[in-house]
Write a protein that holds these residues in place. Structure first.
Motif, mmCIF file in Angstrom:
data_model
loop_
_atom_site.group_PDB
_atom_site.id
_atom_site.type_symbol
_atom_site.label_atom_id
_atom_site.label_comp_id
_atom_site.label_asym_id
_atom_site.label_seq_id
_atom_site.Cartn_x
_atom_site.Cartn_y
_atom_site.Cartn_z
ATOM 1 N N ALA A 193 -14.996 -4.714 -3.166
ATOM 2 C CA ALA A 193 -15.036 -5.854 -2.246
ATOM 3 C C ALA A 193 -14.738 -7.172 -2.959
ATOM 4 C CB ALA A 193 -16.402 -5.938 -1.567
ATOM 5 N N VAL A 234 -8.782 1.329 0.854
ATOM 6 C CA VAL A 234 -9.043 -0.036 1.311
ATOM 7 C C VAL A 234 -7.746 -0.786 1.577
ATOM 8 C CG1 VAL A 234 -9.841 -2.305 0.503
ATOM 9 C CG2 VAL A 234 -11.352 -0.325 0.361
ATOM 10 N N ALA A 235 -6.745 -0.595 0.710
ATOM 11 C CA ALA A 235 -5.496 -1.355 0.836
ATOM 12 C C ALA A 235 -4.852 -1.208 2.220
ATOM 13 C CB ALA A 235 -4.529 -0.943 -0.270
ATOM 14 N N CYS A 281 -14.302 -2.691 3.049
ATOM 15 C CA CYS A 281 -15.183 -1.981 2.114
ATOM 16 C C CYS A 281 -16.471 -1.533 2.799
ATOM 17 C CB CYS A 281 -15.506 -2.870 0.919
ATOM 18 S SG CYS A 281 -14.123 -3.090 -0.229
ATOM 19 N N VAL A 303 -7.006 -2.896 5.067
ATOM 20 C CA VAL A 303 -6.866 -4.345 5.142
ATOM 21 C C VAL A 303 -5.585 -4.710 5.895
ATOM 22 C CG1 VAL A 303 -6.456 -6.425 3.768
ATOM 23 C CG2 VAL A 303 -8.232 -4.802 3.077
ATOM 24 N N THR A 341 -10.757 -8.183 6.626
ATOM 25 C CA THR A 341 -10.943 -8.758 5.307
ATOM 26 C C THR A 341 -11.288 -7.624 4.343
ATOM 27 O OG1 THR A 341 -13.327 -9.100 5.549
ATOM 28 C CG2 THR A 341 -11.864 -10.852 6.348
ATOM 29 N N ARG A 342 -11.150 -7.879 3.053
ATOM 30 C CA ARG A 342 -11.488 -6.851 2.059
ATOM 31 C C ARG A 342 -12.962 -6.452 2.171
ATOM 32 N NH1 ARG A 342 -10.002 -4.590 -2.941
ATOM 33 N NH2 ARG A 342 -7.875 -5.339 -2.653
ATOM 34 N N ASP A 384 0.853 -1.186 0.000
ATOM 35 C CA ASP A 384 0.000 0.000 0.000
ATOM 36 C C ASP A 384 0.887 1.234 0.000
ATOM 37 O OD1 ASP A 384 0.133 1.063 3.051
ATOM 38 O OD2 ASP A 384 0.199 -1.131 2.998
ATOM 39 N N GLU A 418 -10.270 2.010 -3.571
ATOM 40 C CA GLU A 418 -9.196 1.030 -3.391
ATOM 41 C C GLU A 418 -7.978 1.651 -2.722
ATOM 42 O OE1 GLU A 418 -6.854 -2.447 -3.606
ATOM 43 O OE2 GLU A 418 -9.031 -2.127 -3.696
ATOM 44 N N GLY A 455 -12.397 -7.666 -5.036
ATOM 45 C CA GLY A 455 -10.973 -7.818 -5.275
ATOM 46 C C GLY A 455 -10.501 -7.209 -6.580
#
Length: 456
Positions: free
Chosen positions: A166, A333-334, A348, A337, A343-344, A73, A330, A168
């Motif tokens: 979510a 999100v990275a 999200c 996580v 979890t992704r 990230d 994203e 991926g």
């Protein structure tokens, strides 16, 4: 995480479609036509192209290099790369600032994104036939004036964004962009052809492509640089986040050039889809943000099959908005996580709720809080509501600061050897990119930042 456990782009093509999707966004379709109109047409495009070459291209290359080199990230990647070259790992905080900037932009960007859903729904249910300027204003007021309905549209847009992320990289972002980008290009080509047939394409071409001496000013040049930042999203770290999932043999130079050309092509198509209709209907080409939601419904209402054209346009606008919102989502999100040990899907969900809540002030600035000027005592935006103030703070202040710091990092922290290994370019080409990152790009970004502060 070990490298072989990370979600990867399935192909170079999928990666490039995602980077184009990130770059295009509302900036290319919503903001580009009215910025060109407001700043004098062809002269603005000349400066815009120059800014892409001198600032956006090297900055985007640096971001892609940071992501693929670090496989992490943005904050972690910048910290580890700085440490590997003997520099302070606190450079990672620049990544944190970039993510915060992206989140602020996403909060109000989603508010504009949700309007594309509302207008597409209007095209299907009632159409635009016979709508005049007064009715267009009333339509916009009806959509934005009901905070409950407006918040529901906002929730729908944020939910669509979160649901894609979510799933991926391969099954979510790449799969969505494989549909959204070809669809967007097809729709924009169709709209541009239609507008050229029924609109005044001659005046539009002259307005957009012929430079006028009165528009060749330093301020217009800096405005063009700012649009390049906002449109492509250089300086946010989105490209670094995407490149962390790219294969080692991905040609980063090709990705950069194709992404910039793709964004520019769609921007020009948007201009030729909008401006011929604006001129044909006698509307103001420099009407600003209202061009999209106030002027164009009037134009659609006076056209043959105008409802279908309007629906096509707002579907295209939704596709662009969603693809860009996905990349901003994203970006945040990275690290969630990694550092939140989530979890992704959990990340999200949390980010989606946070984004919806953070967008409420911007949303309410169109109705219940329309008179609120909370930032005026601090930064002097007396005439700006919450939405406009956030846009100016993020686009004119936070984004250039983030871009400046990322350019400095790329030009002065990353070594010549790192560039050579990642890009596989000649010594002269690497030297040219590093020259742009060390001196030209930071200087131009600093000038834009000063302009933003002075105009506050």
């Amino acid at each position: 995480m070990q490298e072989d456990s990370r979600d990867r782009w399935s192909s170079h093509r999928g990666f490039i479609l995602a980077t184009i999707g990130s770059a295009v966004g509302l900036g290319s379709i919503w903001k580009f036509p009215y910025e060109v109109g407001r700043n004098g047409g062809g002269g603005f495009l000349l400066f815009y192209t120059l800014g892409l070459a001198l600032v956006v291209l090297p900055l985007m290359l640096a971001e892609l290099l940071i992501g693929r080199r670090s496989r992490a990230d943005l904050p972690s990647g910048m910290a580890s790369l700085a440490q590997s070259t003997g520099r302070n790992p606190r450079w990672g905080w620049v990544g944190v600032f970039a993510i915060a900037t992206g989140f602020v932009i996403l909060s109000y960007y989603a508010v504009i994104g949700c309007l594309t859903i509302a207008y597409a729904e209007r095209a299907v249910l009632r159409g635009f036939a016979g709508i005049d300027p007064g009715a267009a204003v009333a339509l916009f007021a009806a959509i934005t004036g009901d905070p409950i309905a407006f918040a529901a549209y906002h929730a729908a847009f944020v939910s669509a964004t979160a649901s894609v992320v979510a799933r991926g990289i391969t099954g979510g972002i790449e799969a969505a962009c494989r549909v959204l980008m070809p669809l967007l290009m097809l729709l924009m080509v169709a709209l541009a052809v239609y507008a050229s047939v029924v609109g005044d394409v001659g005046r539009a071409a002259e307005f957009m492509l012929v430079p006028r001496l009165e528009s060749l000013t330093p301020r217009v040049a800096l405005e063009a640089l700012g649009l390049g930042f906002f449109s492509i999203g250089a300086g946010l770290g989105v490209m670094a986040t995407y490149a962390a999932h790219a294969a080692r043999d991905t040609p980063l130079g090709l990705v950069t050039v194709v992404t910039i050309l793709g964004d520019t092509a769609i921007s020009l198509l948007a201009g030729f889809a909008v401006m011929p209709l604006v001129f044909a209907q006698g509307l103001d080409p420099s009407a600003g943000a209202s061009l999209m939601f106030l002027s164009l419904p009037v134009a659609f209402g006076g056209l043959p099959v105008g409802d279908l054209v309007g629906l096509t346009f707002f579907v295209a606008l939704f596709a662009a908005a969603l693809a860009s919102a996905i990349s901003l989502f994203e970006l945040a999100v990275a690290p969630l996580v990694k550092y939140g040990r989530l979890t992704r899907g959990q990340a999200c969900l949390i980010l989606g709720v946070a984004c919806w809540a953070a967008g409420l002030p911007s949303l309410l600035s169109f109705n219940l809080w329309s008179d609120a000027r909370p930032l005026a005592p601090i930064i002097g935006f007396e005439a700006s509501g919450i939405f406009d103030a956030l846009d100016r703070v993020a686009s004119d202040l936070m984004l250039p600061v983030s871009g400046f710091l990322l350019a400095v990092f790329g030009g002065r922290v990353l070594s010549r050897a790192v560039f050579a290994e990642e890009l596989g370019w000649s010594t002269a080409a690497v030297g040219g990119i590093r020259l742009l990152l060390r001196w030209i790009a930071p200087s131009l970004i600093a000038m834009f930042l000063v302009l933003g502060i002075l105009s506050a």
